[in-house]
Write an enzyme that holds these catalytic residues in place. Structure first.
Site, PDB file in Angstrom:
ATOM      1  N   LYS A  29     -35.062  34.455 -41.525  1.00  0.00           N
ATOM      2  CA  LYS A  29     -35.330  34.734 -40.115  1.00  0.00           C
ATOM      3  C   LYS A  29     -36.068  33.578 -39.450  1.00  0.00           C
ATOM      4  O   LYS A  29     -36.995  33.771 -38.684  1.00  0.00           O
ATOM      5  CB  LYS A  29     -36.148  36.021 -39.994  1.00  0.00           C
ATOM      6  CG  LYS A  29     -35.421  37.238 -40.540  1.00  0.00           C
ATOM      7  CD  LYS A  29     -36.216  38.505 -40.318  1.00  0.00           C
ATOM      8  CE  LYS A  29     -35.562  39.724 -40.888  1.00  0.00           C
ATOM      9  NZ  LYS A  29     -34.195  39.955 -40.507  1.00  0.00           N
ATOM     10  N   CYS A  30     -35.623  32.380 -39.722  1.00  0.00           N
ATOM     11  CA  CYS A  30     -36.259  31.155 -39.248  1.00  0.00           C
ATOM     12  C   CYS A  30     -35.319  30.460 -38.267  1.00  0.00           C
ATOM     13  O   CYS A  30     -34.098  30.612 -38.346  1.00  0.00           O
ATOM     14  CB  CYS A  30     -36.536  30.259 -40.461  1.00  0.00           C
ATOM     15  SG  CYS A  30     -37.202  28.631 -40.097  1.00  0.00           S
ATOM     16  N   GLY A  31     -35.879  29.679 -37.377  1.00  0.00           N
ATOM     17  CA  GLY A  31     -35.051  28.893 -36.472  1.00  0.00           C
ATOM     18  C   GLY A  31     -34.159  27.910 -37.210  1.00  0.00           C
ATOM     19  O   GLY A  31     -33.124  27.486 -36.693  1.00  0.00           O
ATOM     20  N   PHE A  32     -34.543  27.549 -38.438  1.00  0.00           N
ATOM     21  CA  PHE A  32     -33.748  26.621 -39.240  1.00  0.00           C
ATOM     22  C   PHE A  32     -32.769  27.329 -40.170  1.00  0.00           C
ATOM     23  O   PHE A  32     -32.023  26.672 -40.908  1.00  0.00           O
ATOM     24  CB  PHE A  32     -34.665  25.710 -40.070  1.00  0.00           C
ATOM     25  CG  PHE A  32     -35.548  24.825 -39.231  1.00  0.00           C
ATOM     26  CD1 PHE A  32     -35.016  23.836 -38.426  1.00  0.00           C
ATOM     27  CD2 PHE A  32     -36.922  24.994 -39.241  1.00  0.00           C
ATOM     28  CE1 PHE A  32     -35.830  23.026 -37.645  1.00  0.00           C
ATOM     29  CE2 PHE A  32     -37.752  24.195 -38.471  1.00  0.00           C
ATOM     30  CZ  PHE A  32     -37.204  23.214 -37.671  1.00  0.00           C
ATOM     31  N   THR A  33     -32.745  28.663 -40.150  1.00  0.00           N
ATOM     32  CA  THR A  33     -31.864  29.427 -41.045  1.00  0.00           C
ATOM     33  C   THR A  33     -30.408  28.982 -40.960  1.00  0.00           C
ATOM     34  O   THR A  33     -29.723  28.951 -41.989  1.00  0.00           O
ATOM     35  CB  THR A  33     -32.011  30.939 -40.785  1.00  0.00           C
ATOM     36  OG1 THR A  33     -33.375  31.305 -41.045  1.00  0.00           O
ATOM     37  CG2 THR A  33     -31.099  31.756 -41.675  1.00  0.00           C
TER      38      THR A  33
END
Length: 158
Positions: free
Chosen positions: A35-39
């Protein structure tokens, strides 16, 4: 001299796996989160794995929930997410900590050997990457913003 091959970790299915299993290969070790912006980098990591695995490159994913509670699930949820959302087939491991007193020994070693900007050892966020040479030594550390496509330039050509 210590190398990456001196460590083991529990895989996402609960089996202890020695990293010596990948002796002689180039490794890209990444702390990941769902659930990360970099996922979306999972897509690039999977593409890098598929394109370069026959040339001796292995991507290893280590889920971590130390940054903004961005990996809240258990191993079954993480496996399901990675499989259904990004068709991840590279080796994934059980959730670990990468900073602090209970950081996984592998990450304590990675951070010491591959210091970040201004000599910092701390992992700043999800999707920090370490490139390990076939000799088991850290070659380079990448920031979360460094994409798998950029890293591909540093991989062996043959």
């Amino acid at each position: 001299m210590t190398s990456v091959y001196d460590f083991s970790a529990r895989d996402i299915d609960g089996n202890e796996r020695p990293l010596a299993e990948w002796r002689g290969r180039t490794l890209l070790i990444v702390n990941v989160a769902s659930k990360c912006g970099f996922t979306p980098q999972y897509e690039g990591l999977e593409a890098l794995w598929r394109e370069h695995r026959d040339r001796g490159v292995t991507v290893l994913g280590f889920p971590c929930d130390q940054f903004g509670h961005q990996e809240p699930g258990d191993e079954a949820e993480i496996r399901s997410f990675c499989s259904t959302r990004y068709d991840v087939s590279f080796p994934m491991f059980a959730k670990i900590e990468v900073n602090g007193e209970v950081a996984h020994p592998l990450y304590k070693w990675l951070k010491h050997e591959g210091k970040g900007i201004l000599g910092s050892e701390a992992i700043k966020w999800n999707f920090t990457k370490f490139l390990i040479g076939p000799d088991g030594q850290v070659r380079k550390r990448y920031a979360p913003t460094d994409t798998p496509a950029k890293i591909a330039r540093d991989l062996p050509a043959s």
